[in-house]
Motif scaffolding. Sequence first.
Motif, PDB file in Angstrom:
ATOM      1  N   PRO A 143      65.989  17.569 -57.072  1.00  0.00           N
ATOM      2  CA  PRO A 143      66.089  18.948 -57.585  1.00  0.00           C
ATOM      3  C   PRO A 143      64.925  19.227 -58.519  1.00  0.00           C
ATOM      4  O   PRO A 143      64.643  18.442 -59.419  1.00  0.00           O
ATOM      5  N   GLN A 171      74.152  20.044 -58.051  1.00  0.00           N
ATOM      6  CA  GLN A 171      73.928  19.328 -59.299  1.00  0.00           C
ATOM      7  C   GLN A 171      74.431  20.154 -60.478  1.00  0.00           C
ATOM      8  O   GLN A 171      73.986  21.279 -60.685  1.00  0.00           O
ATOM      9  N   LYS A 216      72.580  11.535 -61.650  1.00  0.00           N
ATOM     10  CA  LYS A 216      71.123  11.360 -61.733  1.00  0.00           C
ATOM     11  C   LYS A 216      70.767  11.212 -63.200  1.00  0.00           C
ATOM     12  O   LYS A 216      71.047  12.105 -63.998  1.00  0.00           O
ATOM     13  N   ASN A 229      63.631   6.902 -58.352  1.00  0.00           N
ATOM     14  CA  ASN A 229      62.910   8.180 -58.462  1.00  0.00           C
ATOM     15  C   ASN A 229      61.838   8.090 -59.545  1.00  0.00           C
ATOM     16  O   ASN A 229      62.047   7.493 -60.594  1.00  0.00           O
ATOM     17  N   ASP A 239      57.403   9.421 -59.582  1.00  0.00           N
ATOM     18  CA  ASP A 239      56.001   9.168 -59.237  1.00  0.00           C
ATOM     19  C   ASP A 239      55.760   8.714 -57.797  1.00  0.00           C
ATOM     20  O   ASP A 239      54.720   8.106 -57.518  1.00  0.00           O
ATOM     21  N   GLY A 298      60.279  14.244 -55.581  1.00  0.00           N
ATOM     22  CA  GLY A 298      60.272  15.608 -56.111  1.00  0.00           C
ATOM     23  C   GLY A 298      58.933  16.295 -55.962  1.00  0.00           C
ATOM     24  O   GLY A 298      58.626  16.903 -54.933  1.00  0.00           O
ATOM     25  N   ARG A 299      58.087  16.151 -56.994  1.00  0.00           N
ATOM     26  CA  ARG A 299      56.864  16.953 -57.050  1.00  0.00           C
ATOM     27  C   ARG A 299      55.972  16.790 -55.831  1.00  0.00           C
ATOM     28  O   ARG A 299      55.356  17.759 -55.383  1.00  0.00           O
TER      29      ARG A 299
END
Length: 344
Positions: A21, A76, A145, A207, A209, A231-232
């Motif tokens: 998210p 979430q 998370k 999670n 990097d 994510g990113r």
Amino acid sequence: MLPMDLRIGNLKLEGNLLLAPIAGYTDLAFRLVVRGCGGVSLAFTDLVSAQGLLRGTPGSLELVRTCPADSPLGLQLYGGEAEVLARAARLAQDRGLPLVDLNLGCPVYKVTRHGGGAALLRDPTAAVRAADALVRAVDIPVTVKMRLGWDGDTIVAPRLAVELERVGVAAVTVHARTAVQKLGGKARLDEIARVVDAVREIPVIGNGDVRSPADAARMMARTGCAGVMIGRAALGDPWIFRDTRALLAGNPPSPAPTREQRIDLVARHFRLLLEHVGEARACQSIRRRIRWHAKTLHPARRLRAALQRQGSAAEFERAIAAFRISDRKVEIDGEPVGVPVQAT
Ligand SMILES: Cc1cc2nc3c(=O)[nH]c(=O)nc-3n(C[C@H](O)[C@H](O)[C@H](O)COP(=O)(O)O)c2cc1C
């Protein structure tokens, strides 16, 4: 390293790669874009206030909007009060969502000031109480998370994960930074490994990097985590899940997307935004995302210039059509001439 199909409580996923998210970015339109690229096993809504959801605020209701193609989707939730979280989780279950996730990682003041998000890392007993209330409230799996702890002196993730498993949490995702780090420094794979070692049998999802398929494979190999959340990196490269799945399966990589395919993706993203949030917000939203798309779409300057100016669907379509041909050399009488950024 073989890919595995992840099982989270009674939810059986295809593969083990999760879309993280990212509040303000991983909305319904973007999730559909990423799912369309392949390889996503599970995605999440942005963090949603349990209180806001119960009150039915327009913002919260919009965050939980979904459609059959956006599946499986976890909701979430954040909040500091166990009972409120539990009631919000029941609402999610009633809406047919297959999973609820509790946020124990958001360091933003708006979230922590009422005891939610990463604030619960400072009070692990309250965090376990909240998770316990969620587990008791619903039949669907509840996941958590979390970050490693509030700061470097208070790493709680391994012990907390054990307690969360004890009350019935079906999986934990570990963003391997502390809350005070926000997104600074590097994700610590050794700390994910400590959580993997600490729990008995629930899957631990790593999670932080992961920027390439090789990063994901490395995270799994170094930590023993059962799945990886990205994510990113997905914002600029929505194909990363497909490519990671191929790498983990030992399959040859797919050809890199062509410029045309990348442009098609931006166009598809815009049209989905248009469908789901309307013209004004679609234009605004795509402007905010240009920098991610521009990382791989050249000439990036032209893309930014073209899309920053658009303010309607028609202007977007014109701008994107002009951008399609903006890398072509146009010659008149053997002399190169520039291609206008915006078609008229
Ligand atoms: C702008 C932004 C918004 C985020 N919003 C959320 C969120 O709503 N819920 C959450 O659990 N994490 C959120 N995160 C954290 C990400 O899910 C993820 O843990 C973090 O970015 C590290 O993973 P990555 O390196 O793959 O991006 C957010 C991160 C960013 C950069």
